[in-house]
Design a protein around this motif. Structure first.
Motif, PDB file in Angstrom:
ATOM      1  N   PRO A   1      24.430  56.225  15.039  1.00  0.00           N
ATOM      2  CA  PRO A   1      23.859  54.711  15.474  1.00  0.00           C
ATOM      3  C   PRO A   1      23.637  54.451  13.727  1.00  0.00           C
ATOM      4  O   PRO A   1      23.751  55.428  12.796  1.00  0.00           O
ATOM      5  CB  PRO A   1      22.192  55.055  15.486  1.00  0.00           C
TER       6      PRO A   1
ATOM      7  N   PHE B   1      27.692  51.642  19.400  1.00  0.00           N
ATOM      8  CA  PHE B   1      25.812  50.980  18.489  1.00  0.00           C
ATOM      9  C   PHE B   1      26.030  49.862  18.009  1.00  0.00           C
ATOM     10  O   PHE B   1      24.704  49.430  17.324  1.00  0.00           O
ATOM     11  CB  PHE B   1      25.729  51.973  17.651  1.00  0.00           C
TER      12      PHE B   1
ATOM     13  N   GLU C   1      31.676  57.436  13.167  1.00  0.00           N
ATOM     14  CA  GLU C   1      31.477  56.809  14.096  1.00  0.00           C
ATOM     15  C   GLU C   1      30.638  57.003  15.006  1.00  0.00           C
ATOM     16  O   GLU C   1      30.369  56.036  16.245  1.00  0.00           O
ATOM     17  CB  GLU C   1      32.861  56.252  14.617  1.00  0.00           C
ATOM     18  N   SER C   2      30.183  58.180  15.484  1.00  0.00           N
ATOM     19  CA  SER C   2      29.205  58.872  16.839  1.00  0.00           C
ATOM     20  C   SER C   2      27.746  58.172  16.146  1.00  0.00           C
ATOM     21  O   SER C   2      26.615  58.709  17.395  1.00  0.00           O
ATOM     22  CB  SER C   2      30.014  60.177  16.908  1.00  0.00           C
TER      23      SER C   2
END
Lengths: 475, 475
Positions: free
Chosen positions: B72, B301, B69-70
């Motif tokens: 790009p 993102f 999730e963190s």
């Protein structure tokens, strides 16, 4: 089976509350008209009292706490006096701070001591702050040395640290015994501590060497040794750990209990999922309250004065920011006098900036809480948010600008409106990223106050941009 | 001991994320400069790949989900392709909806089927909606009859119903056997389902007749019969129950698991505290998002276009209310032209009403969620809130009125300001109680939309009251 069915359909709290309120009203009615027919009245009063008592006794302490919170002070104390004294402590633990205050104010020192006597050290630590200081010496004297030490240790931590949330209900075993011996040892208990899902394996120095989940105890052969099947527990916490991180670990790894150890890996306590559930709920409530500008949970039956005190700080801050925005407008009174449409249109510019900025902040604060972004990503976020702002500015700013043009018959006024909305949206996007980042860098919680700050900036900024552009281009 | 200590200090997610990002960057660097010294480069590339693989393999699925999730999109897919395929399913369950979409888009049908094959029926049901429709026939065909039925049953419930959150990991026993037999039966398992804290006692018709907590199994003598020590479980839920109520029961009664039964009391599933923790967390997130006007969780993102789509509805609603407020001002353009100070002061009147109204709503929505108040208490609440508004109006309205008097040298302008602020605060208090009550009466969630409504009313109302009073008394 019918018994189970009856129990399964537990009436909802609201119905139980209504039943209790009805009984209290009936009781008051009987007392008010007493005298006309003393015997029938007495019988009716006794019957009502008995029914009320049954209703109260069958409630779980957590439910009774809810009932007490939902009643106005007079009724609340009437119910409180009817609660069996051995349940007082459990209920005091469950009620909200403001209701606890009102209940303790109704008790004398003897009742208070009797109420807290059956509590565990960790529970006592939660209550001590709310007890009248004169009972504390006697209370502390009544504890044994270990308990006193535990109460003091638990009290030395902040509310959001593991040390304040842990309990001491650990079952410990040694690693050099067989599961058979463990099973025999457990049979000597009358009951295991609530939520026990694992036993803690310690050595002679009380150093945690592993954990033995009850599941493993059950599925493995009794001849096996604890040492063979125990696991080193990766989810070990320290009393100074942030409870928020621990709550995330519980959620992430589906924990039920976890050991708490000191710096030398010695077992000092246990943290259980019920404490974590309570913590998460309280956190989200505190957050909701502070977002609404309430400093603490407000007993809905609190007096007007108490409510005013609880709410004044937020109103004062907002009045100051509104006043600053108003002074910004004041700078342009001359322009407004010439073109009064500016006064009519300016709240739209300020409003959309505030709403859009709050959207950006909501998203960023949440991503930061989940540790998905750090200060390093600020450029990438700015690029995206400024892009969103530009699109919104052209679309919504264009729409409102067209409406303004049609309403006031001035294309240049419409253009200024569109430009001002776009610029204020860009300001909101820039600040919506910058404010939570800056607050985090300064070590503050970005969830608190970000919203007030961004609204202040987009209000003053929106008025300044719109009225400034209008002054330059329209007058 | 040193091993445990090393494990105990689990690095925080953020550090792990940084290590992985560094490895990805190093890898890209190596690939970009490949060719100069092919052999050294290859060795370095292999070493980097190996280190990356180790880092990813040692992460818990929930942590890997967070890492994905963190990142790009480009990095995210690079990591995703390196995840061992037997973990794909667990990770897809953990990631947020928007990230899941991006991961599934990167997989072919074969990979998707392989990923979801190891999942349980309840987990499958959570994923099915996000899978491409062309894989569904094959997926359903691969399930046995019971699993297929369970998937379909779980899918037939809303996200906030017990049926959608329950799992099927029950261990059932009969009541006419001894604990010794139960212990022997359990030893035949390789492991018990996660979070099992009680066994479910059913008769030949699969009707739940009681529960046997593992604790009781451990502390009681093995000769005893299940029937003697089992308890009828008062906390039994139905699949159509509201998950919010069930979460409250888990918190209130410190439950770890609870049986789910159908209308005939037949055992059909189990609800566990991990599902409840996830639910509570998701609820509070959804609430925070919707309060900020975000329709769904937004992948930070996400593209600009996706973000615009996610946020436009809230901005549109707010623009409409701002436009209405602006038209109210438009009614009084004649007055503003004569006394431009009105334009400067009017945002203060509107602002304080909005803030105060939101405080009232925050408190009432919370008390309603805790079932502390119902529609019956509306009069008592009005009395209190109107009292608070009156005090605030006199205090803050008086203060700002005085400032207005000093700024503009007009006592009557100050008086109008004070009166308008007080009246708008009273309007905010009245509506702050009425709106959530009305929404509840209409069967809607008062937490959603109340804030927009009250702000719309106090903005338009504040402008109308202030400009109206000024027009009558000052011009």
């Amino acid at each position: 089976m019918s018994e189970i069915e009856a129990r399964a359909s537990t009436p909802r709290l609201h119905d139980r509350l209504e039943a209790i309120t009805d009984l209290l009203r009936r009781r008051e009615g009987l007392l008010a008209f007493a005298g006309a027919a003393p015997e029938t009245d007495d019988a009716a009063l006794n019957a009502t009292d008995a029914e009320l008592q049954v209703r109260l006794d069958e409630l779980h302490p957590a439910d009774l706490a809810d009932v007490l919170e939902s009643l106005p002070l007079h009724d609340r104390l009437a119910v409180w006096q009817r609660v069996r004294s051995d349940r007082d402590g459990d209920i005091l633990l469950e009620v909200s701070d403001s209701v606890r205050e009102s209940l303790i104010a109704d008790m004398d020192d003897r009742e208070i001591l009797a109420a807290v006597e059956p509590l565990d050290a960790d529970e006592l630590a939660d209550l001590v702050d709310d007890l009248p200081t004169e009972v504390l010496p006697e209370l502390m004297a009544s504890l044994d040395a270990q308990e006193r030490e535990r109460v003091q240790a638990a009290m030395s931590y902040e509310d959001d640290q593991v040390g304040a949330l842990m309990d001491f209900d650990m079952v410990t075993i040694r690693e050099d015994i067989s599961l058979e011996v463990v099973l025999r040892y457990l049979r000597r208990f009358d009951e295991l501590p609530a939520q026990t899902d694992k036993l803690f394996v310690v050595n002679a120095d009380n150093v945690l060497t592993g954990v033995l989940p009850l599941h493993w105890l059950l599925v493995n052969s009794p001849e096996k040794m604890v040492r063979e099947i125990m696991a080193p527990d990766v989810n070990t916490f320290h009393p100074e750990d942030d409870a928020y991180d621990v709550a995330q670990a519980f959620e992430r790894y589906d924990l039920v209990t976890a050991p708490v150890v000191d710096a030398h890996q010695r077992l000092i306590g246990r943290i259980a999922v019920d404490a974590m559930l309570d913590f998460i709920r309280e956190e989200s409530e505190t957050e909701a309250l502070s977002r609404g500008g309430l400093r603490e949970e407000e007993d809905i039956f609190a007096s007007v004065w108490k409510s005013v005190r609880n709410r004044w700080a937020w109103l004062a801050i907002n009045l100051v920011t509104a006043f600053i925005a108003s002074r910004v407008i004041g700078l342009f009174e001359h322009s407004i006098e010439k073109l009064v449409a500016l006064a009519t249109l300016m709240p739209i510019v300020a409003g959309i900036g505030g709403n859009s900025g709050n959207q950006t902040i909501t998203m960023i604060v949440r991503a930061m809480a989940l540790e998905q972004i750090g200060v390093a990503q600020v450029k990438r976020l700015w690029r995206k948010e400024l892009g969103v702002a530009l699109v919104n500015g052209i679309v919504w700013g264009g729409a409102i600008g067209t409406v303004a043009w049609l309403l006031y018959g001035s294309a240049s006024l419409g253009l200024v409106m569109t430009a001002a909305m776009t610029l204020n949206l860009l300001l909101a996007a820039f600040m919506g990223v910058a404010i939570p980042m800056l607050m985090t860098k300064m070590g503050r919680d970005p969830a608190l106050g970000s919203s007030v700050l961004i609204t202040a900036m987009t209000d003053s900024g929106g008025f300044f941009i719109f009225l400034g552009l209008a002054t330059v281009f329209l007058l």
